[in-house]
Scaffold this motif. Structure first.
Motif, PDB file in Angstrom:
ATOM      1  N   GLU A  80      -1.365   8.982  -8.106  1.00 35.82           N
ATOM      2  CA  GLU A  80      -1.561   9.340  -9.513  1.00 35.82           C
ATOM      3  C   GLU A  80      -1.560   8.110 -10.422  1.00 35.82           C
ATOM      4  O   GLU A  80      -2.058   8.161 -11.539  1.00 35.82           O
ATOM      5  CB  GLU A  80      -0.462  10.321  -9.956  1.00 35.82           C
ATOM      6  N   ARG A  81      -1.051   6.978  -9.925  1.00 40.14           N
ATOM      7  CA  ARG A  81      -1.037   5.741 -10.722  1.00 40.14           C
ATOM      8  C   ARG A  81      -2.173   4.807 -10.309  1.00 40.14           C
ATOM      9  O   ARG A  81      -2.204   3.654 -10.704  1.00 40.14           O
ATOM     10  CB  ARG A  81       0.312   5.057 -10.570  1.00 40.14           C
ATOM     11  N   ASP A  82      -3.076   5.320  -9.465  1.00 40.07           N
ATOM     12  CA  ASP A  82      -4.273   4.581  -9.055  1.00 40.07           C
ATOM     13  C   ASP A  82      -3.917   3.296  -8.297  1.00 40.07           C
ATOM     14  O   ASP A  82      -4.634   2.289  -8.380  1.00 40.07           O
ATOM     15  CB  ASP A  82      -5.152   4.259 -10.263  1.00 40.07           C
ATOM     16  N   ARG A  83      -2.822   3.329  -7.539  1.00 38.16           N
ATOM     17  CA  ARG A  83      -2.485   2.198  -6.678  1.00 38.16           C
ATOM     18  C   ARG A  83      -3.260   2.286  -5.363  1.00 38.16           C
ATOM     19  O   ARG A  83      -3.670   3.358  -4.943  1.00 38.16           O
ATOM     20  CB  ARG A  83      -0.975   2.170  -6.396  1.00 38.16           C
ATOM     21  N   ASP A  84      -3.441   1.156  -4.702  1.00 35.95           N
ATOM     22  CA  ASP A  84      -4.113   1.155  -3.407  1.00 35.95           C
ATOM     23  C   ASP A  84      -3.277   1.928  -2.391  1.00 35.95           C
ATOM     24  O   ASP A  84      -2.044   1.797  -2.348  1.00 35.95           O
ATOM     25  CB  ASP A  84      -4.309  -0.279  -2.900  1.00 35.95           C
ATOM     26  N   THR A  85      -3.956   2.725  -1.552  1.00 33.31           N
ATOM     27  CA  THR A  85      -3.266   3.508  -0.544  1.00 33.31           C
ATOM     28  C   THR A  85      -3.633   3.008   0.852  1.00 33.31           C
ATOM     29  O   THR A  85      -4.572   2.216   1.038  1.00 33.31           O
ATOM     30  CB  THR A  85      -3.612   5.005  -0.644  1.00 33.31           C
ATOM     31  N   VAL A  86      -2.916   3.511   1.859  1.00 29.70           N
ATOM     32  CA  VAL A  86      -3.166   3.112   3.242  1.00 29.70           C
ATOM     33  C   VAL A  86      -4.561   3.507   3.710  1.00 29.70           C
ATOM     34  O   VAL A  86      -5.089   2.916   4.666  1.00 29.70           O
ATOM     35  CB  VAL A  86      -2.109   3.740   4.180  1.00 29.70           C
ATOM     36  N   TYR A  87      -5.177   4.464   3.028  1.00 28.40           N
ATOM     37  CA  TYR A  87      -6.508   4.903   3.454  1.00 28.40           C
ATOM     38  C   TYR A  87      -7.566   3.833   3.216  1.00 28.40           C
ATOM     39  O   TYR A  87      -8.665   3.912   3.781  1.00 28.40           O
ATOM     40  CB  TYR A  87      -6.888   6.212   2.760  1.00 28.40           C
ATOM     41  N   ARG A  88      -7.242   2.816   2.436  1.00 30.65           N
ATOM     42  CA  ARG A  88      -8.150   1.688   2.261  1.00 30.65           C
ATOM     43  C   ARG A  88      -8.435   1.007   3.603  1.00 30.65           C
ATOM     44  O   ARG A  88      -9.520   0.453   3.816  1.00 30.65           O
ATOM     45  CB  ARG A  88      -7.526   0.679   1.288  1.00 30.65           C
ATOM     46  N   LEU A 120       0.837  -1.194   0.000  1.00 26.43           N
ATOM     47  CA  LEU A 120       0.000   0.000   0.000  1.00 26.43           C
ATOM     48  C   LEU A 120       0.875   1.248   0.000  1.00 26.43           C
ATOM     49  O   LEU A 120       1.928   1.295   0.649  1.00 26.43           O
ATOM     50  CB  LEU A 120      -0.912   0.021   1.232  1.00 26.43           C
ATOM     51  N   VAL A 121       0.419   2.269  -0.719  1.00 22.50           N
ATOM     52  CA  VAL A 121       1.147   3.528  -0.826  1.00 22.50           C
ATOM     53  C   VAL A 121       0.712   4.453   0.317  1.00 22.50           C
ATOM     54  O   VAL A 121      -0.482   4.572   0.606  1.00 22.50           O
ATOM     55  CB  VAL A 121       0.865   4.207  -2.183  1.00 22.50           C
ATOM     56  N   THR A 122       1.690   5.101   0.966  1.00 22.13           N
ATOM     57  CA  THR A 122       1.376   6.031   2.048  1.00 22.13           C
ATOM     58  C   THR A 122       1.041   7.385   1.454  1.00 22.13           C
ATOM     59  O   THR A 122       1.855   8.302   1.396  1.00 22.13           O
ATOM     60  CB  THR A 122       2.552   6.143   3.036  1.00 22.13           C
ATOM     61  N   SER A 123      -0.206   7.495   0.996  1.00 20.11           N
ATOM     62  CA  SER A 123      -0.666   8.721   0.356  1.00 20.11           C
ATOM     63  C   SER A 123      -2.181   8.716   0.363  1.00 20.11           C
ATOM     64  O   SER A 123      -2.811   7.652   0.399  1.00 20.11           O
ATOM     65  CB  SER A 123      -0.147   8.787  -1.089  1.00 20.11           C
ATOM     66  N   ALA A 124      -2.768   9.917   0.361  1.00 18.95           N
ATOM     67  CA  ALA A 124      -4.232  10.000   0.294  1.00 18.95           C
ATOM     68  C   ALA A 124      -4.721   9.621  -1.099  1.00 18.95           C
ATOM     69  O   ALA A 124      -5.755   8.969  -1.253  1.00 18.95           O
ATOM     70  CB  ALA A 124      -4.694  11.404   0.661  1.00 18.95           C
ATOM     71  N   ARG A 125      -3.984  10.032  -2.109  1.00 21.98           N
ATOM     72  CA  ARG A 125      -4.335   9.716  -3.496  1.00 21.98           C
ATOM     73  C   ARG A 125      -3.059   9.326  -4.230  1.00 21.98           C
ATOM     74  O   ARG A 125      -1.981   9.800  -3.905  1.00 21.98           O
ATOM     75  CB  ARG A 125      -4.975  10.914  -4.190  1.00 21.98           C
TER      76      ARG A 125
END
Length: 255
Positions: free
Chosen positions: A91-99, A84-89
């Motif tokens: 740009e490459r539409d990867r899943d983030t920690v906010y999931r 998971l990416v540590t970001s709210a959004r």
């Protein structure tokens, strides 16, 4: 000779976007977008300048006609899964920690520090910018402890190099402490403690000693330990944990 009365300094003014972020309701970038869109008023007047100077707590600020005040301060910890990416959004539409917070009904929160996509473990979130800034301060923030699986058995000289430090891309990188936790036939686990936070610091340090990372898990920040919190789960910090991680500054030192 008569003593002149003390003159109080004028109240500090800050940019409108910064004040909104300090109230813990959004990021500064999001606030700037709301301001540019004409959604924010100060004393009933629409302001479109993100740097418009205001005195926090002295002027009435509203978003979409609703007056804003400092919200409930939220401090929580997440056991971040790998991938998971540590970001709210992203740009490459990867899943983030906010999931991990879907459906939780939490107010706006931001990561306190970072873990890269391939790393896992203890990650803090809050809407309390002053608290977060004290934790992420490179000079005074708490130490951070990691358990790292490397792709070979490190020799003593490799471990010593991690402590002595290296220069990578113009930055001086070093570990505060390193301990060999256990080893197998082809790889080993290290405990690495950092007293500063630089981008991908552990991976860059280990690469300089020809050690590849198989897993990287942050297990503690200061005295806060990840413990048995399941992967992908989160919990709120207790008031005692909040204070222990980042004690408030003495009143005379606040600016």
């Amino acid at each position: 000779m008569a003593r002149l009365p003390a003159v109080s300094p004028p109240p500090a003014r800050h940019g409108l976007a910064r004040v909104l972020s300090k109230l813990g309701i959004c990021s500064r970038t999001e606030a700037a977008g709301w301001i540019a869109a004409g959604r924010v008023t100060v004393e009933g007047r629409v302001v479109r300048d993100a740097e418009f100077p205001v005195v926090r707590g002295r002027q009435r600020i509203a978003i979409d006609g609703v007056e804003v005040t400092a919200g409930e301060r939220v401090h929580l910890m997440l056991n971040k899964p790998r991938g998971l990416v540590t970001s709210a959004r992203d740009e490459r539409d990867r899943d983030t920690v906010y999931r991990c917070f879907d459906g939780a009904g939490l107010p706006w929160i931001a990561p306190v520090g970072r873990l890269d996509k391939a790393s896992e473990g203890l990650l803090l979130f809050s809407n309390d910018p002053e608290w977060a800034a004290r934790i992420t301060d490179p000079e005074t923030g708490p130490h951070k402890t990691y358990h790292v699986q490397v792709d070979r058995i490190p020799d003593p000289s490799s471990l010593a190099r991690l402590l002595a430090g290296v220069v990578d891309d113009g930055e001086s990188l070093r570990a505060h402490s390193v301990e060999l936790l256990r080893q197998g036939e082809k790889n080993a686990w290290l405990e690495i403690v950092l007293d500063e936070g630089r981008n991908r610091q552990i991976r860059r340090l280990l690469a300089a000693s020809d050690l590849g990372v198989l897993r990287l898990i942050r297990v503690s920040i200061g005295r806060l330990v990840l413990g048995e919190l399941p992967k992908g789960q989160w919990r709120r910090l207790s008031p005692e944990e909040v204070a222990a991680l980042s004690p408030p500054e003495p009143a005379q030192e606040r600016r």
